[in-house]
Design a protein around this motif. Sequence first.
Motif, PDB file in Angstrom:
ATOM      1  N   UNK A 107       0.864  -1.167   0.006  1.00  0.00           N
ATOM      2  CA  UNK A 107      -0.082   0.208   0.012  1.00  0.00           C
ATOM      3  C   UNK A 107       0.961   1.309   0.101  1.00  0.00           C
ATOM      4  N   UNK A 108       1.944   1.398   0.821  1.00  0.00           N
ATOM      5  CA  UNK A 108       2.662   2.529   0.838  1.00  0.00           C
ATOM      6  C   UNK A 108       3.554   2.641  -0.362  1.00  0.00           C
ATOM      7  N   UNK A 109       4.066   1.580  -1.176  1.00  0.00           N
ATOM      8  CA  UNK A 109       4.747   1.602  -2.287  1.00  0.00           C
ATOM      9  C   UNK A 109       3.958   2.177  -3.591  1.00  0.00           C
ATOM     10  N   UNK A 154      -3.133  11.828   9.326  1.00  0.00           N
ATOM     11  CA  UNK A 154      -3.349  12.591   8.106  1.00  0.00           C
ATOM     12  C   UNK A 154      -4.844  12.656   7.666  1.00  0.00           C
ATOM     13  N   UNK A 155      -5.650  11.463   7.675  1.00  0.00           N
ATOM     14  CA  UNK A 155      -6.958  11.723   7.562  1.00  0.00           C
ATOM     15  C   UNK A 155      -7.839  11.136   8.737  1.00  0.00           C
ATOM     16  N   UNK A 201     -10.380   1.153   7.484  1.00  0.00           N
ATOM     17  CA  UNK A 201      -9.316   0.719   7.406  1.00  0.00           C
ATOM     18  C   UNK A 201      -8.023   1.763   7.242  1.00  0.00           C
ATOM     19  N   UNK A 202      -6.625   1.012   7.319  1.00  0.00           N
ATOM     20  CA  UNK A 202      -5.615   1.852   7.288  1.00  0.00           C
ATOM     21  C   UNK A 202      -5.456   2.663   5.948  1.00  0.00           C
ATOM     22  N   UNK A 203      -5.981   1.974   4.854  1.00  0.00           N
ATOM     23  CA  UNK A 203      -5.674   2.297   3.433  1.00  0.00           C
ATOM     24  C   UNK A 203      -6.961   2.389   2.913  1.00  0.00           C
ATOM     25  N   UNK A 204      -7.383   3.766   2.375  1.00  0.00           N
ATOM     26  CA  UNK A 204      -8.521   4.037   1.796  1.00  0.00           C
ATOM     27  C   UNK A 204      -8.553   4.825   0.642  1.00  0.00           C
ATOM     28  N   UNK A 247      -8.065   8.330  -5.458  1.00  0.00           N
ATOM     29  CA  UNK A 247      -6.767   8.626  -4.909  1.00  0.00           C
ATOM     30  C   UNK A 247      -6.481   7.786  -3.717  1.00  0.00           C
ATOM     31  N   UNK A 248      -5.455   6.962  -3.557  1.00  0.00           N
ATOM     32  CA  UNK A 248      -5.102   5.960  -2.232  1.00  0.00           C
ATOM     33  C   UNK A 248      -4.598   7.156  -1.136  1.00  0.00           C
ATOM     34  N   UNK A 249      -5.249   6.889  -0.034  1.00  0.00           N
ATOM     35  CA  UNK A 249      -4.428   7.911   1.112  1.00  0.00           C
ATOM     36  C   UNK A 249      -4.251   6.899   2.063  1.00  0.00           C
ATOM     37  N   UNK A 250      -3.330   7.046   3.178  1.00  0.00           N
ATOM     38  CA  UNK A 250      -2.851   6.074   4.184  1.00  0.00           C
ATOM     39  C   UNK A 250      -3.356   6.869   5.221  1.00  0.00           C
TER      40      UNK A 250
END
Length: 313
Positions: free
Chosen positions: A16-18, A122-123, A130-133, A104-107
């Motif tokens: 997800x971070x990559x 951050x959001x 979930x951690x990634x949305x 857009x993927x946000x973490x």
Amino acid sequence: MADFYSDFHGSFGLTAEQYFYKQVFDAFKANTENQTLPFFNKDLDKIPRELSTGKIINNENSIALEMIASKNGYKSNLWIYGDELNSLQKEVGNLYYKKGTQPALCLTKYFGATHLNEQDLNIAEGGSKKREQYLYNLDSLDEKSLQKVLKYYETPNQIDKNYTESNFKAFRQNIANVRNGGQSDELKNARERANLAGHQGGLDLRMLTQCHYYHNLGNAIGKPNAPSLGLHDVAERKCTEVSKQLIEKVSNGELSPHKAGLMLCTALNAGTEFQRISVAKGYNLENAKKIEELKVAEANRNKPYRRSGGVSY
């Protein structure tokens, strides 16, 4: 009915971070080639916010959202979770996004600013939890869907107005204090961090940091096109030059796209932090954070009461 998926499902073997940092670089590359970098985009004249809550989206996520908005020609800086859109369809009917839309993927992660008593998120903890949305820009919806969403949610224009007025007042007072001999370790440290963050991978990215700072500052104080903020043709030319140098390193295989995206976020996020401290009363970011929370809470108290099946006024 569209599926506004929210959770990260994996892509091209990337974490997800990559994926997050790769999307930043990909949008940055397109904006450089198309001369649409958000620092010089007059349409993006507001700080990125969540549509449903009115909360500001800070730090690395705001960088990703603006890069993607500018690449796609969006004039809005309002964003909504895919999970919220999926749920909203149960109340307002089918919703659809425009052809070619890429969310857009946000973490969801904490930003450990040393000058805050509590870490910034951050959001907000919205959407699917979930951690990634994934978030969708308001302009990515088709016209009928857009009208349905706007009827359900009040856009946070009043929050922006109150926010920029408060920032402008604090910014002017801060400048006056410095001119009268006042010093600020917070501002000095933020400036030094911005300078250090601009040196990465053998490149001098300080012009990107500077242009991002001025862009954010203009939006934060409600004067996005003020010539005194320093965005001019020379800055734009230098910014484009260093942007092409970074893209060249990726093209030559010296950097992976996601590592280049991380470098970008590091450089630009330092500009975001510098801007936030610049408009904080007494250069105290904790004060700015509390004021923003009060403005959002006040605006949300004045929203119409919502109940299942529609909006009650």
